[in-house]
Design a protein around this motif. Structure first.
Motif, mmCIF file in Angstrom:
data_model
loop_
_atom_site.group_PDB
_atom_site.id
_atom_site.type_symbol
_atom_site.label_atom_id
_atom_site.label_comp_id
_atom_site.label_asym_id
_atom_site.label_seq_id
_atom_site.Cartn_x
_atom_site.Cartn_y
_atom_site.Cartn_z
ATOM 1 N N ILE A 187 0.850 -1.203 0.000
ATOM 2 C CA ILE A 187 0.000 0.000 0.000
ATOM 3 C C ILE A 187 0.882 1.249 0.000
ATOM 4 C CG2 ILE A 187 -1.670 1.329 1.375
ATOM 5 C CD1 ILE A 187 -2.868 -1.398 2.255
ATOM 6 N N ASN A 234 2.433 1.755 -3.365
ATOM 7 C CA ASN A 234 1.473 1.802 -4.483
ATOM 8 C C ASN A 234 1.730 0.630 -5.436
ATOM 9 O OD1 ASN A 234 -0.563 2.620 -6.204
ATOM 10 N ND2 ASN A 234 0.657 4.221 -7.189
ATOM 11 N N ARG A 272 0.594 -2.128 -7.461
ATOM 12 C CA ARG A 272 -0.722 -2.407 -8.049
ATOM 13 C C ARG A 272 -1.216 -3.835 -7.750
ATOM 14 N NH1 ARG A 272 -3.886 0.089 -12.086
ATOM 15 N NH2 ARG A 272 -5.382 -1.391 -12.894
ATOM 16 N N ILE A 288 -2.489 -3.919 -4.200
ATOM 17 C CA ILE A 288 -3.724 -3.126 -4.057
ATOM 18 C C ILE A 288 -4.888 -3.836 -4.748
ATOM 19 C CG2 ILE A 288 -4.806 -0.891 -4.599
ATOM 20 C CD1 ILE A 288 -1.827 0.168 -4.254
ATOM 21 N N GLN A 289 -4.596 -4.453 -5.868
ATOM 22 C CA GLN A 289 -5.636 -5.243 -6.552
ATOM 23 C C GLN A 289 -6.081 -6.399 -5.637
ATOM 24 O OE1 GLN A 289 -5.771 -5.796 -10.669
ATOM 25 N NE2 GLN A 289 -7.808 -6.508 -10.046
ATOM 26 N N TYR A 315 -8.268 -4.998 -2.934
ATOM 27 C CA TYR A 315 -9.570 -4.609 -3.517
ATOM 28 C C TYR A 315 -10.410 -5.860 -3.810
ATOM 29 C CZ TYR A 315 -12.968 -2.558 -6.706
ATOM 30 O OH TYR A 315 -14.146 -2.174 -7.311
ATOM 31 N N PHE A 335 -13.147 -5.594 -0.881
ATOM 32 C CA PHE A 335 -14.144 -4.557 -1.178
ATOM 33 C C PHE A 335 -15.577 -5.103 -1.171
ATOM 34 C CE2 PHE A 335 -16.651 -1.988 -4.288
ATOM 35 C CZ PHE A 335 -16.852 -0.909 -3.440
ATOM 36 N N PHE A 353 -14.317 2.590 1.674
ATOM 37 C CA PHE A 353 -13.137 1.785 1.339
ATOM 38 C C PHE A 353 -11.926 2.685 1.086
ATOM 39 C CE2 PHE A 353 -10.391 -0.555 -1.596
ATOM 40 C CZ PHE A 353 -10.316 -1.806 -0.990
ATOM 41 N N GLN A 354 -12.153 3.711 0.282
ATOM 42 C CA GLN A 354 -11.034 4.621 -0.061
ATOM 43 C C GLN A 354 -10.478 5.333 1.173
ATOM 44 O OE1 GLN A 354 -10.788 7.301 -3.596
ATOM 45 N NE2 GLN A 354 -12.943 6.866 -3.674
ATOM 46 N N LEU A 409 -8.636 2.949 3.480
ATOM 47 C CA LEU A 409 -7.346 2.526 2.947
ATOM 48 C C LEU A 409 -6.318 3.656 3.043
ATOM 49 C CD1 LEU A 409 -6.369 -0.181 1.468
ATOM 50 C CD2 LEU A 409 -6.153 1.311 -0.499
ATOM 51 N N MET A 410 -6.781 4.873 2.831
ATOM 52 C CA MET A 410 -5.864 6.018 2.901
ATOM 53 C C MET A 410 -5.398 6.252 4.348
ATOM 54 S SD MET A 410 -5.175 7.113 -0.038
ATOM 55 C CE MET A 410 -5.767 7.026 -1.727
ATOM 56 N N TYR A 470 -2.836 3.692 4.884
ATOM 57 C CA TYR A 470 -1.642 4.100 4.142
ATOM 58 C C TYR A 470 -0.847 5.139 4.936
ATOM 59 C CZ TYR A 470 0.915 7.116 0.902
ATOM 60 O OH TYR A 470 1.875 7.894 0.304
ATOM 61 N N ARG A 530 2.730 4.622 6.422
ATOM 62 C CA ARG A 530 3.800 5.461 5.870
ATOM 63 C C ARG A 530 4.590 6.143 6.977
ATOM 64 N NH1 ARG A 530 2.860 10.310 1.474
ATOM 65 N NH2 ARG A 530 1.469 11.179 3.020
ATOM 66 N N THR A 580 -4.601 4.595 -8.727
ATOM 67 C CA THR A 580 -4.617 3.128 -8.849
ATOM 68 C C THR A 580 -5.971 2.594 -8.386
ATOM 69 O OG1 THR A 580 -2.260 3.101 -8.342
ATOM 70 C CG2 THR A 580 -3.418 0.998 -8.165
ATOM 71 N N LEU A 595 -8.790 0.616 -10.649
ATOM 72 C CA LEU A 595 -9.243 -0.749 -10.319
ATOM 73 C C LEU A 595 -10.761 -0.771 -10.153
ATOM 74 C CD1 LEU A 595 -6.592 -1.813 -7.643
ATOM 75 C CD2 LEU A 595 -6.890 -2.813 -9.902
#
Lengths: 194, 221
Positions: free
Chosen positions: A13, A16, A18, A21-22, A25, A29, A50-51, A54-55, A58, A62, B33, B37
């Motif tokens: 995450i 980034n 992919r 993250i896929q 998701y 999700f 969800f967004q 996740l942020m 993240y 981080r 991203t 998706l």
């Protein structure tokens, strides 16, 4: 589907990645959407939940604030669930009392953490609104805003974008801001309609 | 608290927050991203729903279809794919004049404002006459393009939209590209239409999704 460890998911995450993250998701999700739909929300609400969640994860990963005692999904579900209950609580004060202690403290059991999470989620909601609507702007406005964000002066922007005068740059700035505010307003109106 | 939209759209718009958000390139990349998706997944789900629906109604549809096919195939040329004209009809919408959102400038006299007033009144010939009085104005070019589309003079519309795109650095490239694509479709320049639509699908404009759908529809032909 490949399985990833909690550490790998968090690193993915942050980077980034992919594929990771896929994976998150695809795997999570649908269940989060199902939870939100069951509790009075829409698909758009579920996607926002969800967004934002996740942020938050993240951001915590981080900055190194996140040390998970449980698996990624246990924590992520808790944040998503809390995010949705918070939206219900904020939209309907009468439900506030019902959710306040019963659900908020479910996370890690102490109030300071919930206060912190509240702030983080609010911050992410704002960032989402800005970033999503920024991405819907014309390329020219995106460029102009990025230069403004970097702190360039109007004169420097005029030169950088080959505009004919600083007056013209001011006008563009106003038009781009109008576009942005219109999109933010539309976004909010649509959310409120759901 | 939910983000206060009233606060955000007021004169006290917190620019520093906004600039902070768009400068966070890592988070912006992560969001792109996610959006990508999610968009792809939504597209797949739509196809799945259509497929399931088709399966459920299959038995009913089959009997009706046999009945219709026997009778109607004598009368009509059966053709499932849409013509370019039908695709155009499905996607083309008359643009609204920007006068409504720029009321502060509408009162000022200028050929462009005159043209926009005529455009709103659907008097496209007069609108074009006014727009031609401001040949360098991008808004005039854009609305001249729309006027030509309304008058079904697509070659002239194409010329206007291409001119806007060539000019670069203006606020109307997105609209010009989308409508140029539509003009190419209606004039049967399919390859050029596909090229510009593919370009739009790679952009972050409001036409992105529509362009993808349109390309899919064209792919069925």
């Amino acid at each position: 589907m490949a399985k990833f460890s909690t550490e790998r998911i968090l690193a993915g995450i942050v980077e980034n990645d992919r594929i990771v993250i896929q994976y998150v998701y695809d795997k999570y999700f649908a269940s989060i959407k199902s939870y939100v739909l069951k509790h009075g929300g829409s698909e758009t609400d579920a996607w926002d939940v969800f967004q934002d969640s996740l942020m938050v994860v993240y951001e915590q990963a981080r900055t190194g604030d996140l040390i998970l005692k449980n698996t990624f999904i246990t924590y992520f579900y808790s944040v998503c669930k809390y995010r949705w209950l918070k939206q219900l609580r904020d939209s309907s004060p009468s439900q506030h009392e019902e959710f306040e202690y019963k659900n908020e403290t479910e996370l890690y059991g102490y109030n300071n953490y919930v206060v912190q999470l509240d702030e983080e989620l609010e911050q992410e909601e704002r960032v989402r609104l800005y970033q999503e609507n920024f991405l819907k702007l014309s390329k020219e406005c995106q460029k102009l805003f990025k230069l403004l964000a970097k702190g360039l002066t109007t004169k420097e922007i005029t030169e950088e974008l080959n505009y004919k005068s600083t007056g013209f740059t001011y006008k563009k700035r106003r038009l781009c801001k109008e576009q942005l505010l219109k999109k933010i307003k539309e976004n909010n109106d649509n959310t409120l309609k759901l | 608290m939910k983000p206060d939209s009233k606060h955000m759209i007021s004169n006290n718009f917190p620019e520093s927050d906004f600039f902070g958000a768009i400068q966070d390139e890592h988070k912006m990349a992560l969001r792109e991203t996610l959006l990508d998706l999610h968009y792809k997944e939504s597209q797949n789900n739509n196809k799945y729903v259509i497929s399931i629906m088709s399966w459920k109604v299959q038995s009913i549809a089959a009997s009706i279809a046999i009945f219709l096919l026997v009778g109607a195939s004598f009368l009509f040329n059966m053709n499932d794919s849409m013509t370019n004209e039908e695709i155009f009809g499905q996607y083309y919408t008359t643009e609204n004049s920007i006068l409504t959102v720029r009321s502060n400038t509408a009162a000022e006299y200028s050929p462009v404002n005159d043209g926009l007033k005529y455009f709103d009144q659907q008097n496209y010939e007069k609108a074009l006459y006014a727009f031609e009085l401001a040949p360098e104005n991008v808004v005039a070019k854009l609305y001249a393009g729309f006027s030509y589309m309304e008058l079904q003079q697509y070659d002239q519309a194409i010329e206007k939209f291409k001119n806007i795109i060539d000019q670069k650095d203006n606020l109307f490239i997105d609209q010009a590209e989308w409508n140029l694509g539509l003009c190419y479709i209606i004039t049967n320049n399919t390859d050029q239409a596909k090229e510009i639509l593919a370009q739009i699908t790679n952009s972050n404009t409001i036409y992105n999704i529509r362009a993808q759908q349109l390309l899919e529809d064209m792919g069925n032909n």
